[in-house]
Design a protein around this motif. Structure first.
Motif, PDB file in Angstrom:
ATOM      1  N   GLU A   1      11.770  24.970  41.481  1.00 12.92           N
ATOM      2  CA  GLU A   1      11.814  25.032  39.985  1.00 12.92           C
ATOM      3  C   GLU A   1      11.360  23.617  39.363  1.00 12.92           C
ATOM      4  OE1 GLU A   1      14.987  27.463  37.867  1.00 12.92           O
ATOM      5  OE2 GLU A   1      15.460  25.504  37.463  1.00 12.92           O
TER       6      GLU A   1
ATOM      7  N   HIS B   1       9.598  31.294  44.001  1.00  8.30           N
ATOM      8  CA  HIS B   1      10.423  30.838  42.731  1.00  8.30           C
ATOM      9  C   HIS B   1       9.825  31.584  41.605  1.00  8.30           C
ATOM     10  CE1 HIS B   1      12.613  29.035  39.477  1.00  8.30           C
ATOM     11  NE2 HIS B   1      13.588  28.642  40.416  1.00  8.30           N
TER      12      HIS B   1
ATOM     13  N   HIS C   1      14.412  32.903  37.023  1.00  5.45           N
ATOM     14  CA  HIS C   1      13.841  32.118  36.007  1.00  5.45           C
ATOM     15  C   HIS C   1      12.061  31.902  36.108  1.00  5.45           C
ATOM     16  CE1 HIS C   1      18.184  30.366  36.211  1.00  5.45           C
ATOM     17  NE2 HIS C   1      17.715  30.488  34.898  1.00  5.45           N
TER      18      HIS C   1
ATOM     19  N   HIS D   1      22.894  33.129  40.399  1.00  6.46           N
ATOM     20  CA  HIS D   1      21.859  33.851  41.455  1.00  6.46           C
ATOM     21  C   HIS D   1      23.063  34.244  42.635  1.00  6.46           C
ATOM     22  CE1 HIS D   1      19.108  32.631  38.784  1.00  6.46           C
ATOM     23  NE2 HIS D   1      18.605  31.444  39.338  1.00  6.46           N
TER      24      HIS D   1
ATOM     25  N   HIS E   1      25.117  27.679  37.399  1.00  5.16           N
ATOM     26  CA  HIS E   1      25.454  28.140  38.846  1.00  5.16           C
ATOM     27  C   HIS E   1      26.730  27.649  39.347  1.00  5.16           C
ATOM     28  CE1 HIS E   1      21.522  29.999  39.167  1.00  5.16           C
ATOM     29  NE2 HIS E   1      20.885  29.031  39.430  1.00  5.16           N
TER      30      HIS E   1
HETATM   31 ZN   LIG Z   1      16.753  30.212  38.819  1.00  2.00          ZN
END
Ligand SMILES: [Zn+2]
Length: 509
Positions: free
Chosen positions: A16, A115, A150, A172, A457
């Protein structure tokens, strides 16, 4: 025994990328997950994979459904960071191209772990480029791609695959399930079924903290999608992709992607869910607690609290080393606090040289060489400290997104600074798993407060200690601040909510 079953190309690229963070290098992939050839499948079938859950879930799903023959090429994953240095990404592309060309005419299908919010320094859509490469070399064979929730969804990502599978949980916790689902969909395609896809993108760039899936507007749209999909046998998959603001691409924006047996079903479902998301547009906003208020609560709260440094989340490209909360808590004399994990290899190395029990002046963020843009947030701080524990940073995740994953934090130290025990690591990672603190002998359950460098997270890892009402999202400066008006956007489509109140959208049908 002769091998039998379909031959499937396996590949992946997952990072990311925050446009405002320093570039990602080869080392970022080497230290997290760089798997080439057969190592991909061995890792996926092993007890503690380096790869996040998609590939292990996919391999298990394929294994469970009958014989098949994996043809693995390269799976590259890294902690979120800035855009990947272009020569590094170009070398990966050359590796994928060579691997795919060697498989041309041999494989019957392909699966890619992606991703969706990757960047290279000279490329806004590396995933789209990789998917186009797969199509170019392998042609029109069944091809399934899975994505992080995302993902900033480009047209190419939806065009150049047969089935599009996005995470449905934030934190996640469904990576393995989505890998297994990808295997199921690939089996259907291999059996001759055809799939169609639809994409509707909205002018909503939702702040990270407004996209949780336990409750809230985003959760409602995701749940609605699953309810409607369960009622309609034509629908293969519904993915409501929240996007990643800091990617700052022309195709940023919450996106609904539907894979279905026919185009009409895909189009109408995508439209219906886009309307549902748009109807909730005023609720995609960040409501953070000012640092001064957070500090008071850390001192006075009758119950233990978790404080999330959401603006310095390594899981979004943050450097994991800003000192705003630590400085404020130290100045206020906060007691019984655990704080982690702060990325400072020089300080961790010094603590290792001094040894457990040593007292010294801990100097965070010592300037090294030329100052870079990240120093705007990563200021130095000095405080008297005692080394209370050391480790080599090898940890297997215990709970949440890293559960069962082999992690490397590098040389790690716990330092006591007055009433605050700070865990310092050498390989930048977000503090999403309690094992990052516990492996040093620190007792989270006994702490009055815990501060984590993580946006959300950590909720999947620290939920045994902190219910959602005991979590405080702190407003401090940083590269991943959810206050989006603080960034100098260059490519984001405008107007867009919540930055521009005049953003508009109307359904196409
Ligand atoms: Zn993510």
């Amino acid at each position: 025994m002769t091998a039998s079953g379909p031959r499937i190309a396996l590949l992946g690229f997952s990072i990311e990328c925050n446009r405002f963070a320093p570039p990602a290098t080869q080392r970022d992939f080497d230290t997290r997950c760089w798997l080439a050839g057969e190592a991909i499948v061995a890792d996926a079938r092993g007890p503690a994979p380096k790869a996040l859950g998609e590939m292990p879930g996919f391999v298990a799903g394929m294994d469970a459904a009958g014989p098949w023959q994996p043809r693995p090429i390269l799976l590259a994953m890294a902690e979120p960071n800035g855009p990947v240095e272009q020569p590094v990404f170009d070398r990966m592309m050359a590796t994928w191209r060579a691997g795919l060309e060697a498989l041309r005419g041999e494989v019957e299908g392909a699966y890619a772990v992606l991703h969706g919010a990757g960047l290279a320094t000279a490329l806004d859509d590396p995933e789209g480029a990789l998917q186009a490469l797969v199509r170019e070399v392998l042609g029109d064979i069944p091809f399934v791609c899975s994505y992080d929730l995302h993902a900033n969804v480009s047209d190419a990502m939806v065009r150049d695959c047969d089935a599009f599978v996005g995470y449905r949980t934030n934190p996640h916790l469904d990576m393995r399930e989505r890998g297994a689902e990808s295997a199921q969909l690939l089996r259907r395609l291999l059996a001759g079924e055809k799939a169609h896809r639809a994409l509707v993108r909205l002018p909503i760039v939702a702040p990270t903290v407004s996209m949780l899936t336990a409750a809230g507007p985003y959760a409602e749209v995701i749940d609605l999608g699953q309810e409607l999909a369960a009622l309609d046998p034509a629908i293969w998959n519904v993915s409501v992709m929240g996007g990643f603001a800091y990617g700052d691409t022309p195709f940023n924006g919450m996106a609904v992607v539907v894979t279905a047996a026919d185009q009409e079903s895909a189009d109408s479902m995508a439209e219906r869910l886009a309307r549902a998301a748009w109807a909730r547009r005023d609720r995609f906003v960040a409501e953070l607690t000012p640092l001064r208020v957070a500090t008071r609560r850390a001192k006075d709260s009758p119950v233990p609290l978790a404080f999330a440094d959401v603006a310095d989340n390594p899981g979004g490209g943050g450097r994991g080393n800003t000192m705003h909360i630590l400085a404020s808590f130290l100045a206020a004399g906060v007691e019984g606090c655990l704080m982690g994990v702060i990325h400072d290899p020089m300080l961790a190395g010094e603590a290792h040289r001094l040894g457990v029990g040593a007292r010294f002046t801990a100097r965070f963020n010592r300037p090294q060489g030329t100052l870079t843009a990240e120093d705007e947030f990563s200021r130095p701080l000095e405080a008297e400290a005692e080394v209370v524990a050391l480790s080599d940073g090898r940890v297997t995740g215990r709970r949440g997104i890293f559960a069962g994953t082999a992690m490397t934090l590098g040389a790690t130290a716990a330092l006591r600074l007055g009433g605050i025990t700070v865990v310092v690591i050498s390989i930048r990672t977000q503090c999403a798993d309690p094992a990052f603190l516990e492996h040093l002998g620190l007792d989270i359950g006994a702490a009055r407060c815990v501060v984590v460098k993580s946006r959300g997270h950590f909720r999947g890892g620290f939920d045994e200690f902190f219910t959602p009402d005991r979590i405080v999202e702190v407003d401090a400066p940083g590269l991943t601040s959810p206050i989006l008006t603080r960034f100098a956007w260059t490519k984001l489509p405008r107007p867009v909510l919540p930055i521009d109140p005049d953003a508009h959208w109307s359904p196409a049908r």
